[in-house]
Design a protein around this motif. Structure first.
Motif, PDB file in Angstrom:
ATOM      1  N   ASP A  60       2.896   0.968   4.654  1.00 30.20           N
ATOM      2  CA  ASP A  60       3.110  -0.239   5.843  1.00 30.20           C
ATOM      3  C   ASP A  60       2.704  -1.058   5.256  1.00 30.20           C
ATOM      4  O   ASP A  60       2.473  -1.416   4.025  1.00 30.20           O
ATOM      5  CB  ASP A  60       2.305   0.281   7.328  1.00 30.20           C
ATOM      6  CG  ASP A  60       0.800   0.016   6.999  1.00 30.20           C
ATOM      7  OD1 ASP A  60       0.355  -0.622   6.115  1.00 30.20           O
ATOM      8  OD2 ASP A  60       0.005   0.942   7.755  1.00 30.20           O
ATOM      9  N   VAL A 107       2.285 -11.361   7.438  1.00 26.95           N
ATOM     10  CA  VAL A 107       2.108 -10.325   6.029  1.00 26.95           C
ATOM     11  C   VAL A 107       1.949 -11.300   4.776  1.00 26.95           C
ATOM     12  O   VAL A 107       3.012 -12.100   4.513  1.00 26.95           O
ATOM     13  CB  VAL A 107       3.381  -9.696   6.236  1.00 26.95           C
ATOM     14  CG1 VAL A 107       3.352  -8.718   4.589  1.00 26.95           C
ATOM     15  CG2 VAL A 107       3.268  -8.702   7.179  1.00 26.95           C
ATOM     16  N   ASN A 133       0.846  -1.168  -0.019  1.00 35.74           N
ATOM     17  CA  ASN A 133       0.038   0.079   0.085  1.00 35.74           C
ATOM     18  C   ASN A 133       0.892   1.326  -0.053  1.00 35.74           C
ATOM     19  O   ASN A 133       0.428   2.284   0.013  1.00 35.74           O
ATOM     20  CB  ASN A 133      -0.967  -0.211   1.215  1.00 35.74           C
ATOM     21  CG  ASN A 133      -0.205   0.093   2.461  1.00 35.74           C
ATOM     22  OD1 ASN A 133       0.914   0.240   2.650  1.00 35.74           O
ATOM     23  ND2 ASN A 133      -0.950  -0.404   3.675  1.00 35.74           N
ATOM     24  N   ARG A 145       1.192   4.042  13.759  1.00 36.70           N
ATOM     25  CA  ARG A 145      -0.155   4.311  13.800  1.00 36.70           C
ATOM     26  C   ARG A 145      -0.443   5.577  12.646  1.00 36.70           C
ATOM     27  O   ARG A 145       0.510   6.096  12.010  1.00 36.70           O
ATOM     28  CB  ARG A 145      -0.515   4.934  15.151  1.00 36.70           C
ATOM     29  CG  ARG A 145       0.145   6.415  15.550  1.00 36.70           C
ATOM     30  CD  ARG A 145      -0.367   6.716  16.931  1.00 36.70           C
ATOM     31  NE  ARG A 145       0.775   8.259  17.121  1.00 36.70           N
ATOM     32  CZ  ARG A 145       1.843   8.569  17.554  1.00 36.70           C
ATOM     33  NH1 ARG A 145       2.613   7.301  17.570  1.00 36.70           N
ATOM     34  NH2 ARG A 145       2.363   9.819  17.397  1.00 36.70           N
ATOM     35  N   SER A 200       0.568  -3.796   6.116  1.00 39.23           N
ATOM     36  CA  SER A 200      -0.725  -4.467   6.597  1.00 39.23           C
ATOM     37  C   SER A 200      -1.226  -5.131   5.182  1.00 39.23           C
ATOM     38  O   SER A 200      -2.050  -5.921   5.375  1.00 39.23           O
ATOM     39  CB  SER A 200      -1.499  -3.213   7.268  1.00 39.23           C
ATOM     40  OG  SER A 200      -1.913  -2.254   6.215  1.00 39.23           O
ATOM     41  N   THR A 212       2.333 -16.518   3.310  1.00 38.03           N
ATOM     42  CA  THR A 212       2.421 -15.265   4.408  1.00 38.03           C
ATOM     43  C   THR A 212       4.074 -15.490   5.042  1.00 38.03           C
ATOM     44  O   THR A 212       4.560 -16.639   5.081  1.00 38.03           O
ATOM     45  CB  THR A 212       1.294 -15.463   5.381  1.00 38.03           C
ATOM     46  OG1 THR A 212       1.632 -16.689   6.237  1.00 38.03           O
ATOM     47  CG2 THR A 212       0.013 -15.040   4.839  1.00 38.03           C
ATOM     48  N   GLN A 239       4.380  -9.702  12.829  1.00 36.86           N
ATOM     49  CA  GLN A 239       3.234  -9.521  12.020  1.00 36.86           C
ATOM     50  C   GLN A 239       3.123 -10.732  11.014  1.00 36.86           C
ATOM     51  O   GLN A 239       4.179 -11.380  10.635  1.00 36.86           O
ATOM     52  CB  GLN A 239       2.858  -8.378  11.202  1.00 36.86           C
ATOM     53  CG  GLN A 239       2.894  -7.121  11.748  1.00 36.86           C
ATOM     54  CD  GLN A 239       3.220  -5.975  10.991  1.00 36.86           C
ATOM     55  OE1 GLN A 239       4.138  -5.551  10.697  1.00 36.86           O
ATOM     56  NE2 GLN A 239       2.140  -5.436  10.534  1.00 36.86           N
TER      57      GLN A 239
END
Length: 594
Positions: free
Chosen positions: A279, A401, A276, A378, A281, A369, A399
């Motif tokens: 980050d 990912v 994106n 944040r 996510s 992943t 995480q």
């Protein structure tokens, strides 16, 4: 006076950039023991500042010259001049004390080729290489030269290196002064490996051709997001042109290098690109880079090639030490598995060449992943722009990912027996020669029937890219024509070690073809035209003598009323059916022999 006041006012604000970077996760690693004492007579200029600074071009040259003069195991060689007239220096290291290309190619040891500063602000490789060669010649790492021979270019983009200042890279933690990404002509060397417009990349390609190294490593520093990894690197893992080499790098090279980096206190990772753009996510993207880039150029040549991307948000000191560890282990791994490397290269060179993928797309679903060592973040709303931006918090997190792979062939072309290029396209012929591609030149005229691609529709880019007007989109059709090729025209057979590279450069559909780079843009210009007072009686004669043409004309008018109402289009339609029309217009001048 006003200008002076303005500069004094602006500089304190700009210099604040390093201080507003995301918070650091504290680091100390075993690799810090690689730094020598200040009293060491062979301390590098960078170590004198505890690796917070990196030496200038002249300081670097004086140091490597002194090192080369101190030992028969080293030789310093100029690879030519930059655009601004600076020498591009390469250090050669060999226990045999023989440095000619023939001897190094014939050696039973692997030949390792690495450079720093293709993007001159990303200079970690220079300082790491200076430290490593110092320790080989005057330290405790002399055994590395019993394992491998070494070629090292400290600074590839020498002109960009000297455009140095504290404001070179706003998102990078050191060194104190950084060079510029592009060269003096504002060309990006790591977009130049197919077209070879820069002195630096030409030097690299000539080294590859002359010395035929067994491993090529290009050292960079990243842009982008925050994460825990300090040394990230990659190679063409899937969707490339050297599957046996890729398997060796994946199964053998990477595990051993990763282990060494971990043992020395670093956190290795793959190339990381946030899907994106902010980050991770949404996942990590593994792009299918085209061969304009260093490591993919190596892949299409069947040369094991690594792109190091040290993390820009980690301190220069940490990045340089990690690069040192990487290079030392790369030498050891290549030496331990040299026979396997040679076998992989040979297998890729001899693979079947009936067709070639020239364009790739993403898989429909993530490949898998990864356990991602991230940094907490944040999103905050900007009081300045009103939009959201990411704030990195300097806290380690784990995480899951998704990995998004761009390795699905979307366009494949058949490979002809040979390509023919006529003598007037000398610039393209010269570039093929620089790449090291074999060809036969005609010494007398020759008549041939060949297949060509004729462009039926096209769109150019809106603005120059790397100084060239690229073809952005196009449609084409295949045509056959017989023509006489003059002396100086060349036949480029595809049955050679660089066969895949030939297809990449000459097939129009390839995103790095000479056609898409704009080297044939003159074919889009039409230089002869019709006059209506000639066309009017000529069309009447054509319709009277050719009933089939008359039927075709009537059918087109009925099917396309706007055509029938446009005299210019009608004249043009007939003009294209006469022998007076330019038969070379929009024909890409690369003939295929089947």
């Amino acid at each position: 006076m006003k200008k002076i006041l303005l500069l004094v006012f602006l500089f304190p604000i700009v210099s604040f950039a390093q201080e507003v970077m995301p918070p650091l996760i504290p680091w100390n690693g075993k690799s810090e023991t690689l730094l020598v004492e200040k009293s060491n007579p062979w301390i590098t200029p960078g170590e004198l500042s505890n690796l917070t600074e990196s030496p200038t071009y002249e300081e670097t040259y004086q140091w490597i010259k002194k090192l080369a003069d101190s030992s028969p195991l080293l030789q310093l060689k100029s690879l030519g001049k930059s655009e601004q007239g600076r020498d591009i220096w390469m250090l050669l290291a060999s226990a045999s004390q023989t440095f000619d290309a023939a001897s190094l190619k014939a050696s039973e040891k692997p030949l390792i080729f690495f450079h720093g500063g293709i993007h001159a602000g990303e200079i970690d490789g220079k300082d790491a290489g200076m430290m490593l060669l110092r320790d080989i010649i005057h330290g405790n790492k002399g055994d590395l030269l019993e394992m491998a021979d070494i070629l090292f270019i400290p600074i590839l983009n020498v002109d960009g290196h000297e455009r140095r200042s504290p404001y070179g890279r706003v998102n990078q933690r050191g060194p104190a002064e950084m060079g510029w990404r592009t060269n003096a002509q504002n060309l990006n060397l790591n977009r130049d490996f197919s077209k070879i417009e820069t002195a630096g990349v030409r030097a690299v390609v000539e080294v590859i051709n002359e010395y035929q190294p067994d491993l090529y490593v290009d050292v960079h520093v990243t842009d982008g997001a925050d994460y825990q990894y300090d040394i990230t690197y990659g190679y063409v893992k899937t969707g490339g042109y050297s599957p046996a080499v890729s398997k060796f790098l994946s199964d053998t090279f990477q595990p051993e290098v990763d282990q060494a980096l971990e043992d020395w206190g670093h956190i290795p990772g793959p190339l990381l690109f946030a899907a994106n753009g902010r980050d991770f996510s949404a996942g990590n993207v593994a792009f299918s880079f085209s061969p304009r880039f260093s490591h993919t150029y190596g892949d299409v040549r069947h040369l094991p090639s690594i792109l190091i991307e040290n993390h820009s948000l980690k301190p220069f000191r940490q990045r340089v030490l990690g690069t040192y560890v990487f290079m030392e282990q790369a030498i050891k791994t290549m030496a331990s598995h040299f026979e396997a490397v040679q076998q992989a290269i040979e297998k890729d060179q001899n693979q079947a060449k009936e067709s070639l993928a020239v364009k790739f797309k993403f898989r429909d679903a993530p490949a898998d992943t990864m356990d991602f060592k991230g940094v907490a973040s944040r999103k905050e709303k900007s009081e300045i722009t009103g939009g959201e931006y990411v704030v990195w918090e300097g806290k380690a997190i784990s995480q899951q990912v998704p990995s998004l792979l761009m390795d699905v062939p979307v366009q494949t072309v058949p490979i002809p027996k040979a390509y023919w290029i006529s003598s007037e396209w000398g610039e393209v012929i010269e570039k093929l020669q620089i790449h090291g591609i074999e060809m036969e030149a005609l010494t007398e005229a020759k008549e041939l029937k060949l297949e060509y691609s004729k462009v039926t529709d096209f769109k150019m880019v809106a603005q120059p890219y790397e100084g060239l007007m690229r073809v952005q989109d196009f449609d084409s059709e295949k045509i056959y024509r017989t023509q006489t090729l003059l002396p100086g025209s060349v036949r480029v057979k595809t049955d050679q070690d660089l066969g895949e590279l030939i297809v990449i450069l000459l097939e129009p559909e390839s995103v790095d073809s000479f056609f898409q780079w704009g080297y044939f843009n003159s074919i889009f210009s039409q230089t002869e035209y019709m006059e209506t007072y000639i066309m009017e009686p000529m069309i009447a004669q054509m319709l009277e003598e050719d009933p089939d043409l008359k039927k075709e004309f009537e059918a087109k008018k009925e099917a396309e009323p706007e055509f029938a109402q446009n005299p210019r289009r009608v004249y043009r339609w007939f003009y294209e059916k006469t022998p007076y029309f330019d038969q070379n217009w929009k024909v890409i001048p690369v003939g295929r022999e089947w």
